[in-house]
Design a protein around this motif. Structure first.
Motif, PDB file in Angstrom:
ATOM      1  N   UNK A 148      16.708   0.990  21.981  1.00  0.00           N
ATOM      2  CA  UNK A 148      17.223   1.857  20.765  1.00  0.00           C
ATOM      3  C   UNK A 148      18.735   1.667  20.372  1.00  0.00           C
ATOM      4  N   UNK A 149      18.625   1.741  18.818  1.00  0.00           N
ATOM      5  CA  UNK A 149      19.824   1.241  18.284  1.00  0.00           C
ATOM      6  C   UNK A 149      20.005   2.450  17.231  1.00  0.00           C
ATOM      7  N   UNK A 150      21.291   2.498  16.780  1.00  0.00           N
ATOM      8  CA  UNK A 150      21.664   3.628  15.877  1.00  0.00           C
ATOM      9  C   UNK A 150      22.463   2.752  14.636  1.00  0.00           C
ATOM     10  N   UNK A 151      22.046   3.101  13.186  1.00  0.00           N
ATOM     11  CA  UNK A 151      22.792   2.522  12.037  1.00  0.00           C
ATOM     12  C   UNK A 151      23.941   3.047  12.032  1.00  0.00           C
ATOM     13  N   UNK A 152      25.084   1.944  11.588  1.00  0.00           N
ATOM     14  CA  UNK A 152      26.627   2.563  11.287  1.00  0.00           C
ATOM     15  C   UNK A 152      26.445   2.945   9.783  1.00  0.00           C
ATOM     16  N   UNK A 153      25.603   2.275   8.897  1.00  0.00           N
ATOM     17  CA  UNK A 153      25.601   2.850   7.430  1.00  0.00           C
ATOM     18  C   UNK A 153      25.103   4.328   7.361  1.00  0.00           C
ATOM     19  N   UNK A 154      25.774   4.967   6.640  1.00  0.00           N
ATOM     20  CA  UNK A 154      25.549   6.475   6.296  1.00  0.00           C
ATOM     21  C   UNK A 154      25.632   7.455   7.452  1.00  0.00           C
ATOM     22  N   UNK A 155      26.004   6.664   8.689  1.00  0.00           N
ATOM     23  CA  UNK A 155      26.463   7.706   9.854  1.00  0.00           C
ATOM     24  C   UNK A 155      28.069   8.113   9.463  1.00  0.00           C
ATOM     25  N   UNK A 156      28.514   9.160  10.216  1.00  0.00           N
ATOM     26  CA  UNK A 156      29.703   9.788  10.127  1.00  0.00           C
ATOM     27  C   UNK A 156      30.647   9.387  11.329  1.00  0.00           C
ATOM     28  N   UNK A 178      41.413   1.898  10.899  1.00  0.00           N
ATOM     29  CA  UNK A 178      40.130   2.031  11.512  1.00  0.00           C
ATOM     30  C   UNK A 178      39.117   2.702  10.076  1.00  0.00           C
ATOM     31  N   UNK A 179      39.602   3.368   9.537  1.00  0.00           N
ATOM     32  CA  UNK A 179      39.116   3.924   8.429  1.00  0.00           C
ATOM     33  C   UNK A 179      38.814   3.001   7.426  1.00  0.00           C
ATOM     34  N   UNK A 180      39.610   2.106   7.018  1.00  0.00           N
ATOM     35  CA  UNK A 180      39.475   1.091   6.117  1.00  0.00           C
ATOM     36  C   UNK A 180      38.040   0.156   6.609  1.00  0.00           C
ATOM     37  N   UNK A 181      38.071  -0.224   7.762  1.00  0.00           N
ATOM     38  CA  UNK A 181      36.944  -1.010   8.259  1.00  0.00           C
ATOM     39  C   UNK A 181      35.818  -0.222   8.338  1.00  0.00           C
ATOM     40  N   UNK A 182      35.794   0.939   8.479  1.00  0.00           N
ATOM     41  CA  UNK A 182      34.459   1.804   8.822  1.00  0.00           C
ATOM     42  C   UNK A 182      33.846   2.012   7.407  1.00  0.00           C
ATOM     43  N   UNK A 183      34.696   2.148   6.226  1.00  0.00           N
ATOM     44  CA  UNK A 183      34.103   2.377   4.722  1.00  0.00           C
ATOM     45  C   UNK A 183      33.378   0.719   4.414  1.00  0.00           C
ATOM     46  N   UNK A 184      34.069  -0.248   5.157  1.00  0.00           N
ATOM     47  CA  UNK A 184      33.395  -1.561   4.740  1.00  0.00           C
ATOM     48  C   UNK A 184      32.094  -1.641   5.347  1.00  0.00           C
ATOM     49  N   UNK A 185      31.557  -0.666   6.322  1.00  0.00           N
ATOM     50  CA  UNK A 185      30.400  -0.713   6.905  1.00  0.00           C
ATOM     51  C   UNK A 185      29.507   0.390   6.486  1.00  0.00           C
ATOM     52  N   UNK A 186      30.088   1.157   5.382  1.00  0.00           N
ATOM     53  CA  UNK A 186      29.072   1.884   4.747  1.00  0.00           C
ATOM     54  C   UNK A 186      29.212   3.300   5.387  1.00  0.00           C
ATOM     55  N   UNK A 187      30.289   3.675   6.395  1.00  0.00           N
ATOM     56  CA  UNK A 187      30.389   4.963   7.080  1.00  0.00           C
ATOM     57  C   UNK A 187      31.204   5.888   6.163  1.00  0.00           C
ATOM     58  N   UNK A 188      30.822   7.231   6.300  1.00  0.00           N
ATOM     59  CA  UNK A 188      31.335   8.340   5.914  1.00  0.00           C
ATOM     60  C   UNK A 188      32.472   8.602   6.924  1.00  0.00           C
ATOM     61  N   UNK A 189      33.722   8.654   6.455  1.00  0.00           N
ATOM     62  CA  UNK A 189      35.009   8.798   7.411  1.00  0.00           C
ATOM     63  C   UNK A 189      35.506  10.225   6.994  1.00  0.00           C
ATOM     64  N   UNK A 190      35.701  10.832   8.181  1.00  0.00           N
ATOM     65  CA  UNK A 190      36.602  12.192   8.333  1.00  0.00           C
ATOM     66  C   UNK A 190      37.929  11.822   9.169  1.00  0.00           C
ATOM     67  N   UNK A 191      39.035  11.982   8.544  1.00  0.00           N
ATOM     68  CA  UNK A 191      40.134  11.808   9.171  1.00  0.00           C
ATOM     69  C   UNK A 191      40.519  13.179   9.503  1.00  0.00           C
ATOM     70  N   UNK A 192      41.255  13.463  10.746  1.00  0.00           N
ATOM     71  CA  UNK A 192      41.714  14.704  11.121  1.00  0.00           C
ATOM     72  C   UNK A 192      43.290  14.503  11.923  1.00  0.00           C
ATOM     73  N   UNK A 193      43.986  15.169  11.171  1.00  0.00           N
ATOM     74  CA  UNK A 193      45.451  15.138  11.435  1.00  0.00           C
ATOM     75  C   UNK A 193      46.376  16.366  11.442  1.00  0.00           C
ATOM     76  N   UNK A 194      47.339  16.352  12.006  1.00  0.00           N
ATOM     77  CA  UNK A 194      48.252  17.489  11.930  1.00  0.00           C
ATOM     78  C   UNK A 194      48.700  18.172  10.611  1.00  0.00           C
ATOM     79  N   UNK A 195      49.056  17.220   9.882  1.00  0.00           N
ATOM     80  CA  UNK A 195      49.225  17.300   8.321  1.00  0.00           C
ATOM     81  C   UNK A 195      48.247  16.673   7.270  1.00  0.00           C
TER      82      UNK A 195
END
Length: 329
Positions: free
Chosen positions: A141-149, A162-179
């Motif tokens: 069983x596999x999972x697509x990275x494209x269109x995953x979050x 990490x986010x730059x590279x995930x965008x290149x794979x077609x992923x939706x990126x949510x960053x979570x930070x203190x500020x």
């Protein structure tokens, strides 16, 4: 540090550094002494008079800086690791000693490691390897990275890469930070940046959760049973931050019951990971030996940063990568 005339500082080093870099240090310093403290070994006693040194170069992961009692002139301590938790006792926090670390030097290799783990978990590589060893020809069983979050918890320098590279794979990126209002520059790869007070929502929306948190009192045992249960059923976890951000027992239970489909773990509360630890045997866990930072260019990046700071210190100018003692990073 305030502007002043150029000086030739004295440097005491507690890590093993190649001679070619030591020679560059000597071009700036009046004296350089190297007495390495090997990781895992008992702390060695200095064989020289430390009262004359201005700078200490050591490893922030295991040096509690008790040595400074013998070195009253030390103005700047540089950590050869991004983590400085061992250093930040109350005496150091209250002192005027400047602490710097190697933050940013490992961001690219850690990001590349993270992508390798994301891809491996998505394509069932752990199962594939076991099947190969057992000569077992079975569809996986596999999972697509494209269109995953992907939710990146601890969206700093490492998270940005990490986010730059995930965008290149077609992923939706949510960053979570203190500020969440803070930005690195004009280019922002994340589709959304949320505050740490919204972390439960990030967890619930993410197919892949990447922990890239620093060590602080607020991040200690951050991922516990309550937060794990907020994660999407069947999601995957990657930890490239600090080992103590996860309650191991809670994660193990979730991996066993299938709520978390799989995990790739590079950091652990106790290192090396004990031979009897369940993570070794769980088939849906990938263990790497705190190796995400590793790169053929790592030492060059670290030395370039330190040399730059050494010149700034000599010129009486503010240093780069200064640790905010109150925050812990």
């Amino acid at each position: 540090m305030s502007d002043s005339k150029k000086t030739a500082p004295s440097l005491y080093i507690r890590v093993d550094i190649p001679v070619k870099y030591i020679n560059e240090f000597k071009e700036i310093c009046s004296e350089v002494v190297i007495e390495p403290w090997e990781f895992g070994e008992t702390e060695p006693q200095p064989t020289v008079d430390l009262s004359k040194f201005d700078i200490l170069y050591t490893l922030g992961l295991h040096d509690n800086l008790s040595i400074l009692k013998k070195a009253p002139k030390i103005k700047w301590v540089h950590s050869d690791s991004a983590g400085v938790e061992a250093m930040l006792n109350e005496d150091i926090k209250k002192s005027d000693v400047i602490i710097t670390n190697v933050k940013g030097c490992s961001s690219v290799p850690i990001a590349e490691h993270t992508i390798a783990m994301l891809s491996s978990l998505a394509r069932g590589v752990p199962t594939m390897i076991r099947n190969q060893i057992n000569k077992n020809w079975v569809e996986i069983p596999v999972k697509d990275l494209e269109n995953s979050t992907v939710g990146i918890i601890g969206y700093g320098d490492i998270g940005f890469e990490i986010a730059k590279r995930c965008k290149g794979l077609g992923m939706t990126v949510i960053g979570c930070r203190r500020n969440p209002a803070q930005r690195k520059g004009k280019y922002e790869p994340a589709d959304l940046i949320m505050g740490m007070d919204q972390v439960d929502e990030v967890l619930s929306r993410s197919d892949f959760v990447v922990l890239a948190l620093p060590f602080t009192k607020d991040t200690s045992y951050f991922l516990n049973e309550e937060r794990i249960n907020k994660m999407k059923k069947g999601s995957h976890l990657i930890n490239v931050g600090r080992g103590n951000t996860i309650v191991d027992e809670d994660l193990i239970e979730s991996l066993k019951n299938g709520h978390i489909a799989g995990a790739a773990l590079d950091v652990f509360e106790v290192e090396p990971l004990p031979e009897d630890h369940p993570f070794w045997k769980l088939e849906n866990v990938m263990v790497s030996p705190h190796n995400a930072y590793n790169s053929a260019k790592h030492l060059d990046r670290v030395m370039e940063l330190f040399l730059k700071n050494l010149k700034l210190f000599s010129d009486g100018k503010p240093l780069k990568n200064v640790v905010e003692k109150g925050l812990g990073y």
